[in-house]
Write an enzyme that holds these catalytic residues in place. Structure first.
Site, PDB file in Angstrom:
ATOM      1  N   CYS A 116      39.993  45.218  41.432  1.00 50.65           N
ATOM      2  CA  CYS A 116      39.638  46.258  40.451  1.00 50.65           C
ATOM      3  C   CYS A 116      38.390  47.040  40.837  1.00 50.65           C
ATOM      4  O   CYS A 116      38.172  48.148  40.346  1.00 50.65           O
ATOM      5  CB  CYS A 116      39.482  45.645  39.065  1.00 50.65           C
ATOM      6  N   HIS A 262      36.141  51.129  34.964  1.00 51.13           N
ATOM      7  CA  HIS A 262      37.458  50.598  35.324  1.00 51.13           C
ATOM      8  C   HIS A 262      38.176  50.228  34.027  1.00 51.13           C
ATOM      9  O   HIS A 262      37.587  49.608  33.135  1.00 51.13           O
ATOM     10  CB  HIS A 262      37.281  49.373  36.218  1.00 51.13           C
ATOM     11  N   ASN A 292      46.078  48.389  32.881  1.00 49.15           N
ATOM     12  CA  ASN A 292      45.072  48.191  33.942  1.00 49.15           C
ATOM     13  C   ASN A 292      45.758  48.434  35.288  1.00 49.15           C
ATOM     14  O   ASN A 292      46.606  47.648  35.703  1.00 49.15           O
ATOM     15  CB  ASN A 292      44.532  46.756  33.833  1.00 49.15           C
TER      16      ASN A 292
HETATM   17  N1  COA Z   1      51.742  38.421  23.377  1.00 46.33           N
HETATM   18  C1  COA Z   1      51.648  37.590  22.354  1.00 46.33           C
HETATM   19  N2  COA Z   1      50.897  36.476  22.369  1.00 46.33           N
HETATM   20  C2  COA Z   1      50.220  36.201  23.492  1.00 46.33           C
HETATM   21  C3  COA Z   1      50.264  37.051  24.615  1.00 46.33           C
HETATM   22  C4  COA Z   1      51.072  38.212  24.526  1.00 46.33           C
HETATM   23  N3  COA Z   1      51.179  39.081  25.539  1.00 46.33           N
HETATM   24  N4  COA Z   1      49.478  36.532  25.586  1.00 46.33           N
HETATM   25  C5  COA Z   1      48.953  35.406  25.093  1.00 46.33           C
HETATM   26  N5  COA Z   1      49.399  35.199  23.834  1.00 46.33           N
HETATM   27  C6  COA Z   1      49.070  34.100  22.922  1.00 46.33           C
HETATM   28  C7  COA Z   1      48.644  32.849  23.666  1.00 46.33           C
HETATM   29  O1  COA Z   1      49.768  32.104  24.060  1.00 46.33           O
HETATM   30  C8  COA Z   1      47.820  32.153  22.627  1.00 46.33           C
HETATM   31  O2  COA Z   1      48.691  31.500  21.716  1.00 46.33           O
HETATM   32  P1  COA Z   1      48.262  30.085  21.044  1.00 46.33           P
HETATM   33  O3  COA Z   1      47.027  30.385  20.255  1.00 46.33           O
HETATM   34  O4  COA Z   1      49.456  29.752  20.211  1.00 46.33           O
HETATM   35  O5  COA Z   1      48.023  29.171  22.196  1.00 46.33           O
HETATM   36  C9  COA Z   1      47.139  33.303  21.884  1.00 46.33           C
HETATM   37  O6  COA Z   1      47.927  34.470  22.147  1.00 46.33           O
HETATM   38  C10 COA Z   1      45.718  33.546  22.312  1.00 46.33           C
HETATM   39  O7  COA Z   1      45.687  33.550  23.745  1.00 46.33           O
HETATM   40  P2  COA Z   1      44.379  33.760  24.534  1.00 46.33           P
HETATM   41  O8  COA Z   1      44.684  33.765  25.993  1.00 46.33           O
HETATM   42  O9  COA Z   1      43.333  32.791  24.033  1.00 46.33           O
HETATM   43  O10 COA Z   1      44.017  35.222  24.050  1.00 46.33           O
HETATM   44  P3  COA Z   1      42.677  35.985  24.171  1.00 46.33           P
HETATM   45  O11 COA Z   1      42.200  36.388  22.854  1.00 46.33           O
HETATM   46  O12 COA Z   1      41.723  35.293  25.098  1.00 46.33           O
HETATM   47  O13 COA Z   1      43.161  37.317  24.918  1.00 46.33           O
HETATM   48  C11 COA Z   1      43.269  38.398  27.010  1.00 46.33           C
HETATM   49  C12 COA Z   1      43.756  37.233  26.182  1.00 46.33           C
HETATM   50  C13 COA Z   1      43.900  38.275  28.405  1.00 46.33           C
HETATM   51  C14 COA Z   1      43.704  39.699  26.381  1.00 46.33           C
HETATM   52  C15 COA Z   1      41.725  38.311  27.088  1.00 46.33           C
HETATM   53  O14 COA Z   1      41.336  37.044  27.534  1.00 46.33           O
HETATM   54  C16 COA Z   1      41.148  39.346  27.972  1.00 46.33           C
HETATM   55  O15 COA Z   1      41.167  40.518  27.650  1.00 46.33           O
HETATM   56  N6  COA Z   1      40.583  38.952  29.120  1.00 46.33           N
HETATM   57  C17 COA Z   1      40.073  39.886  30.101  1.00 46.33           C
HETATM   58  C18 COA Z   1      41.244  40.314  30.935  1.00 46.33           C
HETATM   59  C19 COA Z   1      40.915  41.438  31.855  1.00 46.33           C
HETATM   60  O16 COA Z   1      40.235  42.361  31.496  1.00 46.33           O
HETATM   61  N7  COA Z   1      41.446  41.347  33.069  1.00 46.33           N
HETATM   62  C20 COA Z   1      41.299  42.349  34.044  1.00 46.33           C
HETATM   63  C21 COA Z   1      39.986  42.239  34.693  1.00 46.33           C
HETATM   64  S1  COA Z   1      39.847  43.387  35.923  1.00 46.33           S
END
Ligand code: COA
Length: 335
Positions: A116, A262, A292
């Site tokens: 990224c 980004h 992204n």
């Molecule tokens: N749709 C529905 N539910 C989803 C899902 C989706 N696409 N992806 C995950 N879930 C569920 C999980 O299974 C989990 O369920 P549970 O509580 O029953 O176990 C719940 O949602 C929460 O998951 P979690 O991974 O803890 O969510 P979060 O609030 O941490 O959000 C991201 C996940 C990836 C959106 C977040 O961590 C994030 O934005 N991280 C940064 C990612 C990023 O910017 N990456 C690029 C960097 S360059």
């Protein structure tokens, strides 16, 4: 002798025609438009068309647009720096394929893999080559086809909903104008976190052969991300590297005309905006429409911002990125 600097003289982008809305993803996985929008800000992304788009073909289209806006023939280009984590071939890199498309045989091409942060790293490399006299006109590319790298089942939904396909390009040229130019670039990496966001296979250090039938089924061939860790590091590093660029040039956040971060996640952008006390019109986001797009996200966003009239001569523009590696980087530009 006049000091040589570099400046961006043309911008371009290409996104594939297939729009995949959040609700369209429900045919592959258990997810919802509400979950995706609330956690990431994404409404839709683009997926490439097999047989039409390749990583290099998308980059070539973006490059042609950037060249035409710089009012240049491709023949003027004497360096290509190409950032992607999703090249068409394992080797050689997609820069070679784009060079061939543009008919630029003989000029040096550099493929880089900074994920990224790839575009800002590539811009910095072009800036150094130009400042030292090694190049006069560089094409700087960020291009990705990521829709084939995701596990598009419910198991992979935490990653698959975030990433999209697209390409962006900038023409960077030598200038002796001390005012309107790339002021500085700032690059960082921390390999201790390599496996927090990575694609393991195909990797060369596997037994016997780098790709086997098991590669397809043991999970190594899909992107793995520890979303929480990435989020926590991203918010800190974005802030640091933006402030680093401002401080290095004697500016404060009030001096910024536009921040083009980004497009990782709208919550990350919003957090940075709030911490820096920037009004909405000073932070450009288009993640809603493309997801992204990794190395392509900044040049696509910068081109769109430019097209909307948000980048004017004399403006102070900051590009900032964070991503897999971990890597983080910024560029401060007086337009
Ligand atoms: N749709 C529905 N539910 C989803 C899902 C989706 N696409 N992806 C995950 N879930 C569920 C999980 O299974 C989990 O369920 P549970 O509580 O029953 O176990 C719940 O949602 C929460 O998951 P979690 O991974 O803890 O969510 P979060 O609030 O941490 O959000 C991201 C996940 C990836 C959106 C977040 O961590 C994030 O934005 N991280 C940064 C990612 C990023 O910017 N990456 C690029 C960097 S360059």
């Amino acid at each position: 002798m006049n000091t040589v600097y570099s400046k961006i003289t043309g911008l371009g982008y290409y996104v594939p025609e297939t729009v995949v809305k959040n609700d369209d993803l429900r045919q592959y996985m258990d997810t919802s438009d509400e979950w995706i929008q609330e956690r990431t800000g994404i409404k839709e992304r683009r997926w490439f068309t097999h047989g039409k788009d390749t990583n290099a073909s998308m980059a070539t289209t973006a490059a042609r647009m950037a060249l035409s806006r710089a009012d240049l023939d491709a023949a003027a280009v004497d360096l290509i720096v190409y950032a992607t984590l999703s090249p068409d071939y394992y080797f050689p890199g997609s820069a070679f394929l784009m060079q061939r498309e543009l008919g630029l045989e003989g000029i040096p091409v550099i493929d880089i893999r900074q994920q990224c942060s790839g575009f800002v790293y590539a811009l910095s490399i072009a800036d150094q080559f130009i400042k030292t006299g090694m190049a006069k006109t560089a094409l700087v590319i960020g291009a990705e086809i990521q829709s084939t790298l995701m596990d598009k089942t419910t198991e992979g939904r935490g990653v698959a909903v975030i990433f999209g396909d697209g390409a962006g390009a900038a023409v960077v040229q030598a200038t002796t104008d001390p005012e309107h130019r790339i002021l500085s670039t700032h690059l960082h990496a921390d390999g201790r976190y390599a496996e927090e966001l990575y694609l393991k296979d195909p990797g060369s250090s596997r037994p016997n052969h780098f790709i086997t039938p098991q590669t397809a089924t043991d999970g190594g061939a899909s992107v793995v991300m520890n979303g929480n860790t990435v989020f926590k590091h991203a918010v800190v590093r974005f802030m640091e590297v933006i402030n680093e660029s401002l401080t290095a040039n004697g500016f404060g956040s009030d001096d910024l005309s536009l921040l083009v971060p980004h497009q990782a996640n709208i919550r990350i952008s919003n957090y940075v905006q709030q911490q820096m006390g920037l009004p909405d019109e000073k932070v450009f986001n288009n993640i809603q429409h493309y997801g992204n797009t990794t190395a392509a996200s900044i040049p696509i966003a910068l081109t769109e911002a430019f097209d909307k009239g948000l980048v004017q001569p004399g403006d102070l523009i900051c590009l900032a990125a964070f991503g897999s590696g971990f890597t983080w980087a910024s560029a401060l530009i007086r337009w």
